[in-house]
Structure formats: structure tokens, C-alpha cells
Motif scaffolding. Structure first.
Motif, PDB file in Angstrom:
ATOM      1  N   PHE A 181       3.315  -6.262   3.074  1.00 30.42           N
ATOM      2  CA  PHE A 181       1.942  -6.445   2.597  1.00 30.42           C
ATOM      3  C   PHE A 181       0.984  -5.516   3.354  1.00 30.42           C
ATOM      4  CE2 PHE A 181      -2.024  -8.575   4.069  1.00 30.42           C
ATOM      5  CZ  PHE A 181      -2.764  -8.444   2.907  1.00 30.42           C
ATOM      6  N   GLY A 182       0.091  -4.877   2.599  1.00 29.53           N
ATOM      7  CA  GLY A 182      -0.992  -4.095   3.196  1.00 29.53           C
ATOM      8  C   GLY A 182      -2.231  -4.235   2.336  1.00 29.53           C
ATOM      9  N   SER A 183      -3.400  -4.253   2.970  1.00 26.04           N
ATOM     10  CA  SER A 183      -4.637  -4.478   2.197  1.00 26.04           C
ATOM     11  C   SER A 183      -5.289  -3.181   1.723  1.00 26.04           C
ATOM     12  CB  SER A 183      -5.654  -5.225   3.066  1.00 26.04           C
ATOM     13  OG  SER A 183      -6.088  -4.393   4.138  1.00 26.04           O
ATOM     14  N   ASP A 184      -5.083  -2.100   2.467  1.00 24.99           N
ATOM     15  CA  ASP A 184      -5.826  -0.854   2.268  1.00 24.99           C
ATOM     16  C   ASP A 184      -7.335  -1.085   2.400  1.00 24.99           C
ATOM     17  OD1 ASP A 184      -5.949   1.909   1.970  1.00 24.99           O
ATOM     18  OD2 ASP A 184      -6.113   1.814  -0.213  1.00 24.99           O
ATOM     19  N   TRP A 185      -7.723  -2.063   3.237  1.00 28.60           N
ATOM     20  CA  TRP A 185      -9.136  -2.260   3.570  1.00 28.60           C
ATOM     21  C   TRP A 185      -9.619  -1.067   4.388  1.00 28.60           C
ATOM     22  CZ3 TRP A 185     -12.048  -2.361   8.010  1.00 28.60           C
ATOM     23  CH2 TRP A 185     -13.292  -2.996   7.970  1.00 28.60           C
ATOM     24  N   PRO A 186     -10.839  -0.576   4.202  1.00 27.90           N
ATOM     25  CA  PRO A 186     -11.863  -1.031   3.267  1.00 27.90           C
ATOM     26  C   PRO A 186     -11.815  -0.376   1.888  1.00 27.90           C
ATOM     27  CG  PRO A 186     -12.781   0.644   4.693  1.00 27.90           C
ATOM     28  CD  PRO A 186     -11.341   0.461   5.115  1.00 27.90           C
ATOM     29  N   VAL A 187     -10.829   0.500   1.645  1.00 32.13           N
ATOM     30  CA  VAL A 187     -10.773   1.172   0.343  1.00 32.13           C
ATOM     31  C   VAL A 187     -10.677   0.145  -0.782  1.00 32.13           C
ATOM     32  CG1 VAL A 187      -9.567   2.895  -1.054  1.00 32.13           C
ATOM     33  CG2 VAL A 187      -9.692   3.184   1.428  1.00 32.13           C
ATOM     34  N   CYS A 188      -9.974  -0.956  -0.531  1.00 29.64           N
ATOM     35  CA  CYS A 188      -9.800  -1.992  -1.560  1.00 29.64           C
ATOM     36  C   CYS A 188     -11.129  -2.569  -2.049  1.00 29.64           C
ATOM     37  CB  CYS A 188      -8.915  -3.108  -1.037  1.00 29.64           C
ATOM     38  SG  CYS A 188      -9.609  -4.049   0.346  1.00 29.64           S
ATOM     39  N   LEU A 189     -12.185  -2.431  -1.248  1.00 31.62           N
ATOM     40  CA  LEU A 189     -13.472  -3.039  -1.606  1.00 31.62           C
ATOM     41  C   LEU A 189     -14.115  -2.409  -2.841  1.00 31.62           C
ATOM     42  CD1 LEU A 189     -15.007  -3.467   1.983  1.00 31.62           C
ATOM     43  CD2 LEU A 189     -13.693  -5.131   0.636  1.00 31.62           C
ATOM     44  N   VAL A 190     -13.650  -1.227  -3.235  1.00 32.32           N
ATOM     45  CA  VAL A 190     -14.219  -0.616  -4.448  1.00 32.32           C
ATOM     46  C   VAL A 190     -13.743  -1.338  -5.705  1.00 32.32           C
ATOM     47  CG1 VAL A 190     -14.402   1.660  -3.344  1.00 32.32           C
ATOM     48  CG2 VAL A 190     -12.433   1.180  -4.809  1.00 32.32           C
ATOM     49  N   ALA A 191     -12.667  -2.135  -5.579  1.00 34.90           N
ATOM     50  CA  ALA A 191     -12.126  -2.816  -6.768  1.00 34.90           C
ATOM     51  C   ALA A 191     -11.943  -4.311  -6.561  1.00 34.90           C
ATOM     52  CB  ALA A 191     -10.785  -2.183  -7.152  1.00 34.90           C
ATOM     53  N   GLY A 192     -12.446  -4.837  -5.447  1.00 32.75           N
ATOM     54  CA  GLY A 192     -12.265  -6.264  -5.205  1.00 32.75           C
ATOM     55  C   GLY A 192     -12.695  -6.629  -3.802  1.00 32.75           C
ATOM     56  N   ASN A 193     -12.042  -7.647  -3.236  1.00 32.09           N
ATOM     57  CA  ASN A 193     -12.320  -8.006  -1.852  1.00 32.09           C
ATOM     58  C   ASN A 193     -11.000  -8.358  -1.163  1.00 32.09           C
ATOM     59  OD1 ASN A 193     -11.639 -10.766  -2.421  1.00 32.09           O
ATOM     60  ND2 ASN A 193     -13.721 -11.103  -3.163  1.00 32.09           N
ATOM     61  N   TYR A 194     -11.066  -8.622   0.128  1.00 33.28           N
ATOM     62  CA  TYR A 194      -9.830  -8.828   0.891  1.00 33.28           C
ATOM     63  C   TYR A 194      -9.039 -10.026   0.356  1.00 33.28           C
ATOM     64  CZ  TYR A 194      -6.620  -8.396   4.769  1.00 33.28           C
ATOM     65  OH  TYR A 194      -5.480  -8.179   5.508  1.00 33.28           O
ATOM     66  N   ALA A 195      -9.736 -11.117   0.094  1.00 34.68           N
ATOM     67  CA  ALA A 195      -9.043 -12.331  -0.372  1.00 34.68           C
ATOM     68  C   ALA A 195      -8.286 -12.082  -1.669  1.00 34.68           C
ATOM     69  CB  ALA A 195     -10.052 -13.463  -0.558  1.00 34.68           C
ATOM     70  N   LYS A 196      -8.893 -11.323  -2.587  1.00 33.51           N
ATOM     71  CA  LYS A 196      -8.237 -11.025  -3.871  1.00 33.51           C
ATOM     72  C   LYS A 196      -6.988 -10.180  -3.666  1.00 33.51           C
ATOM     73  CE  LYS A 196     -12.095 -11.158  -7.157  1.00 33.51           C
ATOM     74  NZ  LYS A 196     -13.070 -10.315  -7.863  1.00 33.51           N
ATOM     75  N   VAL A 197      -7.088  -9.219  -2.750  1.00 30.13           N
ATOM     76  CA  VAL A 197      -5.946  -8.340  -2.472  1.00 30.13           C
ATOM     77  C   VAL A 197      -4.798  -9.145  -1.863  1.00 30.13           C
ATOM     78  CG1 VAL A 197      -5.155  -6.415  -1.036  1.00 30.13           C
ATOM     79  CG2 VAL A 197      -7.321  -6.254  -2.226  1.00 30.13           C
ATOM     80  N   LYS A 198      -5.143  -9.988  -0.921  1.00 25.89           N
ATOM     81  CA  LYS A 198      -4.113 -10.799  -0.267  1.00 25.89           C
ATOM     82  C   LYS A 198      -3.476 -11.761  -1.278  1.00 25.89           C
ATOM     83  CE  LYS A 198      -3.387 -14.259   3.273  1.00 25.89           C
ATOM     84  NZ  LYS A 198      -4.068 -15.440   3.753  1.00 25.89           N
ATOM     85  N   GLU A 199      -4.309 -12.388  -2.102  1.00 24.15           N
ATOM     86  CA  GLU A 199      -3.812 -13.330  -3.117  1.00 24.15           C
ATOM     87  C   GLU A 199      -2.894 -12.655  -4.133  1.00 24.15           C
ATOM     88  OE1 GLU A 199      -7.116 -15.272  -5.033  1.00 24.15           O
ATOM     89  OE2 GLU A 199      -7.621 -16.342  -3.175  1.00 24.15           O
ATOM     90  N   LEU A 200      -3.200 -11.410  -4.467  1.00 24.28           N
ATOM     91  CA  LEU A 200      -2.361 -10.676  -5.409  1.00 24.28           C
ATOM     92  C   LEU A 200      -0.912 -10.682  -4.918  1.00 24.28           C
ATOM     93  CD1 LEU A 200      -2.054  -8.782  -7.905  1.00 24.28           C
ATOM     94  CD2 LEU A 200      -2.587  -6.874  -6.386  1.00 24.28           C
ATOM     95  N   THR A 201      -0.722 -10.446  -3.618  1.00 22.52           N
ATOM     96  CA  THR A 201       0.632 -10.440  -3.055  1.00 22.52           C
ATOM     97  C   THR A 201       1.158 -11.843  -2.802  1.00 22.52           C
ATOM     98  OG1 THR A 201       0.360  -8.241  -2.091  1.00 22.52           O
ATOM     99  CG2 THR A 201       2.035  -9.636  -1.105  1.00 22.52           C
ATOM    100  N   THR A 202       0.351 -12.724  -2.180  1.00 26.38           N
ATOM    101  CA  THR A 202       0.864 -14.065  -1.853  1.00 26.38           C
ATOM    102  C   THR A 202       1.209 -14.860  -3.113  1.00 26.38           C
ATOM    103  OG1 THR A 202      -1.400 -14.896  -1.594  1.00 26.38           O
ATOM    104  CG2 THR A 202      -0.237 -14.246   0.413  1.00 26.38           C
ATOM    105  N   ASN A 203       0.403 -14.729  -4.165  1.00 26.66           N
ATOM    106  CA  ASN A 203       0.713 -15.426  -5.421  1.00 26.66           C
ATOM    107  C   ASN A 203       1.984 -14.853  -6.047  1.00 26.66           C
ATOM    108  OD1 ASN A 203      -1.547 -16.985  -5.100  1.00 26.66           O
ATOM    109  ND2 ASN A 203      -2.779 -15.925  -6.641  1.00 26.66           N
ATOM    110  N   PHE A 204       2.120 -13.534  -5.973  1.00 26.87           N
ATOM    111  CA  PHE A 204       3.283 -12.877  -6.572  1.00 26.87           C
ATOM    112  C   PHE A 204       4.585 -13.306  -5.888  1.00 26.87           C
ATOM    113  CE2 PHE A 204       6.296  -9.286  -6.517  1.00 26.87           C
ATOM    114  CZ  PHE A 204       6.591  -9.244  -7.873  1.00 26.87           C
ATOM    115  N   ILE A 205       4.551 -13.476  -4.564  1.00 28.80           N
ATOM    116  CA  ILE A 205       5.783 -13.800  -3.827  1.00 28.80           C
ATOM    117  C   ILE A 205       5.973 -15.308  -3.610  1.00 28.80           C
ATOM    118  CG2 ILE A 205       5.771 -11.560  -2.664  1.00 28.80           C
ATOM    119  CD1 ILE A 205       4.829 -12.985  -0.098  1.00 28.80           C
TER     120      ILE A 205
END
Length: 275
Positions: A229-253
Motif C-alpha cells: 500500500f502507498g498513498s502517493d500523498w500529497p499528489v493524491c489530493l488532486v483526486a481525493g483525500n488520504y482516507a479515500k485512497v486508503k479505503e480504496l486498498t483496505t476495502n479491496f483487500i
């Protein structure tokens, strides 16, 4: 323990960070450990690997200083000119830097599709291998063919593909990427980061369902013991937030075993980077 295998820090400078274009205006500012620490507290993340965003030795020194001052930064992936004749002596200057785990070059920005295979770059990788460093492979899908030849040459070197090789999710590009990712995954010294995915989709309209096929391919090809798992923070902020990025992976697995989930969310990063 949750370890974020991929994030960045910078003091924003328009010229140096020219890659942050108009569509990414939200990240045209400083991002420092104090900003990230509160985010990690909110999301239950215990540590991270800080990755270079600028191709200078000053960048490596900057990240190492931040790591020294902030215990939650467990490792640094810096930059060094791998094509330089004085690479050995440059690396010797970093021999005491325990948190320096590996290096990365922004190959995605090189116009030469076969940049990874140039003799002077390959020599640099040989030197990294001899000094027990890792190498983060940052590429676009059109560079996957070269990346396959590249990893074949170094069966004992620890490689990790950043951002699942940035498939063009927005355009629905899948098959060509998938074929080559499966081939690269056959080399068991190559890992892959589940990171940087939402920024390859449409910033405003992406859905987890759009990204899941790519994640499924990566998990199937690399297995739960070589994905991190990696967040690519702060680049990820252009398309969401940290919680959404983390959830994308945690929900998937979430349907995987507890051990597999722990591997992806931290243990694999700890093993790969020797944190």
C-alpha cells in the motif's frame, strides 16, 4: 502496523516543481511532516517511506534530514545520478545514512523509451545492487517493455514498480498494460505498489469499481507477499483525500486473510526496504 510505502514532501517552488500543472493547483504549496503527521493520526498509519520528487542530491539530503527529525519517516528513497562516473564515491558519502534505503529516477519523464536499458544506467544499477540498495521503477505503460528487459538483467536486485506503472485508467487502457505486468511479475525480486491509482483516472469522477480490475491483476500477478500500500500523498489530493485512497486498498483487500492484509498494509514495505 500500517506503513505507507510511498509519499512525498516538498517546499513548493514553481520552476523546480513545474510538473505540478494547472489541473493540480491544490498541491501548489509546501507539504511537510507536520502536515502528514496529523493525517496519519486520523488514518491509523504508523510510518512511511519518503520518496524523491526532485532529481538532485539536495532532495536526497532534504528527505534524510526530515527522516532524522521525524521518527515516523522510517525510510527514504532518494535520487542520485546513476549514470555518473563518480557514483561509487557519491554513495560512499551516504554510507552512514541508515534511513536511506534506495533510489529512484523519474524515468517516466525521459523521452527515450529504452532509457532503462542504456549501458550507463545499467552500470548504475549494478553499483546500487552491490551496495544493497533498492530501486523504485517509475514508468508509464509504454515503457513496460523496456522495464521487463531491465528487471530480467538483475535477478538479485530488489525492484518495486511505483503506481502500478500508471495505466491510463481514464482512457480504459488495460490489455497491453496487463500482459506486460504479468510478465514482469514472474520475476520474484520485483514488487508492486498499490499507489498513485486515482490520479490516473478522472480526478473528479473516478470510482473504486473503475480501478478494481487493475488492482485485481496486480494482486493476482504479484501475490499478497509482493504488493504494498502507498498513498502517493500529497499528489493524491488532486483526486481525493488520504482516507479515500486508503479505503480504496483496505476495502479491496478486505476479503483476504488477516496475514495477507497485514503484508499489503505494512509488512511487505518493511521487508522490502528493511525498515
Amino acid at each position: 502496523m500500517i506503513i505507507d510505502s510511498h509519499q512525498h514532501f516538498w517546499k513548493y517552488e514553481p520552476v523546480k516543481h513545474a510538473w505540478i500543472d494547472g489541473n493540480m493547483a491544490v498541491i501548489r504549496k509546501d507539504f511537510m511532516p507536520s502536515d502528514l503527521q496529523s493525517v496519519y493520526q486520523d488514518n491509523g498509519v504508523e510510518g512511511c517511506v519518503a520518496v524523491q520528487a526532485d532529481q538532485t542530491l539536495e532532495e536526497t539530503d532534504f528527505l534524510l534530514q526530515l527522516a532524522q527529525d521525524n521518527n515516523f519517516i522510517k525510510g527514504v528513497v532518494g535520487w542520485v545520478d546513476l549514470r555518473a562516473n563518480n557514483l561509487e564515491s557519491t554513495l560512499s558519502e551516504y554510507s552512514e545514512a541508515d534511513k536511506l534505503k534506495g533510489f529512484r529516477h523519474v524515468v517516466q519523464g525521459e523521452p527515450d523509451h529504452n532509457f532503462l536499458l542504456r549501458p550507463n544506467f545499467l552500470r548504475g544499477i549494478e553499483v546500487l545492487e552491490k551496495n544493497n540498495y533498492t530501486y523504485d521503477v517509475l514508468i508509464f505503460p509504454h515503457q513496460l517493455g523496456a522495464a521487463l528487459e531491465f528487471v530480467k538483467r538483475f535477478p538479485n536486485m530488489n525492484f518495486v514498480i511505483d503506481h502500478i506503472a500508471k495505466p491510463y485508467v481514464k482512457d480504459g487502457f488495460y490489455e497491453g498494460w496487463a500482459v506486460l505486468m504479468k510478465e514482469i511479475a514472474k520475476y520474484d525480486n520485483v514488487y508492486c505498489k498499490l499507489s498513485g491509482m486515482i490520479t490516473e483516472a478522472d480526478y473528479n469522477t473516478w470510482t473504486p469499481e473503475q480501478i478494481h480490475p487493475y488492482m485485481e491483476l496486480v494482486l493476482e500477478a504479484f501475490g499478497s507477499n509482493r504488493v504494498m500500500f502507498g498513498s502517493d500523498w500529497p499528489v493524491c489530493l488532486v483526486a481525493g483525500n488520504y482516507a479515500k485512497v486508503k479505503e480504496l486498498t483496505t476495502n479491496f483487500i478486505s476479503t483476504l486473510s488477516t496475514i495477507e492484509q497485514q503484508q499489503i498494509m505494512g509488512a511487505n514495505a518493511m521487508k522490502f526496504y528493511k525498515l
